[in-house]
Scaffold this active site. Structure first.
Site, PDB file in Angstrom:
ATOM      1  N   ASN A  51      21.601 -63.015  33.217  1.00  0.00           N
ATOM      2  CA  ASN A  51      21.829 -64.067  32.233  1.00  0.00           C
ATOM      3  C   ASN A  51      20.902 -63.965  31.037  1.00  0.00           C
ATOM      4  O   ASN A  51      21.338 -64.040  29.883  1.00  0.00           O
ATOM      5  CB  ASN A  51      21.663 -65.434  32.901  1.00  0.00           C
ATOM      6  N   ALA A  63       9.558 -63.030  31.479  1.00  0.00           N
ATOM      7  CA  ALA A  63      10.011 -63.012  32.872  1.00  0.00           C
ATOM      8  C   ALA A  63       8.948 -63.664  33.761  1.00  0.00           C
ATOM      9  O   ALA A  63       8.896 -64.892  33.890  1.00  0.00           O
ATOM     10  CB  ALA A  63      10.318 -61.578  33.294  1.00  0.00           C
ATOM     11  N   ARG A  64       8.070 -62.869  34.356  1.00  0.00           N
ATOM     12  CA  ARG A  64       6.973 -63.373  35.169  1.00  0.00           C
ATOM     13  C   ARG A  64       5.698 -62.608  34.829  1.00  0.00           C
ATOM     14  O   ARG A  64       5.726 -61.407  34.565  1.00  0.00           O
ATOM     15  CB  ARG A  64       7.285 -63.237  36.665  1.00  0.00           C
ATOM     16  N   GLU A  81      -1.394 -67.044  35.682  1.00  0.00           N
ATOM     17  CA  GLU A  81      -0.852 -68.390  35.876  1.00  0.00           C
ATOM     18  C   GLU A  81      -0.890 -68.791  37.348  1.00  0.00           C
ATOM     19  O   GLU A  81      -0.773 -67.955  38.242  1.00  0.00           O
ATOM     20  CB  GLU A  81       0.618 -68.439  35.446  1.00  0.00           C
ATOM     21  N   HIS A 113       4.464 -70.475  28.958  1.00  0.00           N
ATOM     22  CA  HIS A 113       5.619 -70.445  29.865  1.00  0.00           C
ATOM     23  C   HIS A 113       6.667 -71.476  29.426  1.00  0.00           C
ATOM     24  O   HIS A 113       7.115 -72.320  30.216  1.00  0.00           O
ATOM     25  CB  HIS A 113       5.185 -70.702  31.303  1.00  0.00           C
TER      26      HIS A 113
END
Length: 316
Positions: free
Chosen positions: A149, A226-227, A256, A284
């Protein structure tokens, strides 16, 4: 069907599920242990990221039929255990793909055109033109890793800027009018901008490390929405210092907390990122717009109702 809501979300979730005769209980403050003690009383959970749903938690959820995560990433859930227990997993990446895509483009435009730096200089009485000459997106080859997505929405936007968008994904046959699928080796050979759109798994943990960066043929701009733990920060910092990475747009950081509430580590590498004029850092928020809050919630409600329509149909 009794559902526990562990995080605050858009009120449409409660409004629409209550209208379908689901029983809802909100608990935004209880600790992990406190929730564990009562989780056996619920058929479903709706979460964001506050509490990890690990093996211990899931094994105590004796009656749990589903977990609905308002967002895309599922790394806070022990997926194999949940699947073995027959718990349905639901997420909503469709809800914030547009906000993520716009954030990627926005960060790139700000970084490559030195917009933030130039604005701050002028506000401080400094008028520099040549020093703030920008770099155009037009004609750049952008490499995306991951074409779900988020990747597709980002490709759609960047193709409108005249970029040549290529991508690598573990699933085959995903090319469309916005981007062309290539091998990872070809992406490393061609990309001038690299953007991550992948989940955090064992395979993608620290995917971008010293070796990966060294295999990129061109100097490149790097984007991560993303991460944080998809990237080995130390290697990224070294590459920025050497010039291999021309600049970085980071919405997520290795340091994080798992709940994304704040940074839990401070060190020299983080300090470099925060001070460098070649780096943009945001907290984020790539998927965090007024519109996405509502869309994420609506997607979750729609999926719950689609999966468990037998519940509310049988009531009438």
């Amino acid at each position: 069907m009794k559902i526990l809501l562990l995080d605050k979300n858009h009120p449409l979730i409660t409004d629409q599920l209550l209208a379908k005769n689901f029983i809802l209980e909100e608990d935004f403050t209880s600790s992990y242990d406190e929730v564990c003690r009562k989780i056996k009383n619920y058929d479903g959970i709706i979460i964001r990221s506050r509490i990890p749903l690990d093996k211990n938690f899931l094994e105590q959820a004796k009656n749990l039929r589903f977990i609905a995560r308002v967002g895309a990433g599922m790394e806070n859930i022990d997926i194999p255990v949940a699947q073995n227990l027959g718990i349905q997993l639901i997420n909503s990446p469709e809800g914030n793909r547009d906000s993520v895509a716009e954030h990627v483009v926005g960060m790139l435009l700000i970084l490559m055109n030195r917009l933030f730096i130039a604005s701050q200089e002028v506000k401080n009485g400094i008028w520099l033109r040549e020093e703030n000459r920008g770099d155009e997106l037009l004609g750049k080859t952008v490499g995306l890793i991951g074409y779900g997505n988020m990747g597709k929405a980002t490709a759609k936007r960047l193709s409108g800027f005249g970029c040549n968008v290529i991508f690598h994904d573990i699933l085959p046959g995903l090319s469309d009018e916005y981007a062309t699928q290539v091998s990872l080796d070809e992406l490393k050979e061609r990309a001038e901008v690299l953007s991550l759109h992948i989940p955090l798994t064992e395979e993608t943990s620290y995917l971008i490390d010293k070796k990966f960066i060294s295999e990129m043929k061109n100097g490149f701009y790097f984007v991560n929405t993303a991460r944080g733990k998809n990237v080995e920060t130390k290697s990224l910092v070294e590459a920025i210092k050497s010039g291999k990475v021309k600049g970085a747009c980071l919405d997520v950081l290795e340091y994080e907390k798992s709940s994304f509430e704040k940074l839990e580590t401070e060190n020299e590498d983080l300090q470099f990122l925060l001070e460098s004029d070649k780096v943009i850092v945001t907290p984020h928020i790539a998927g965090w717009t007024i519109q996405s809050k509502e869309k994420l919630a609506q997607v979750i409600v729609d999926k719950i109702l689609a999966q468990f329509s037998d519940h509310f149909q049988s009531i009438h």
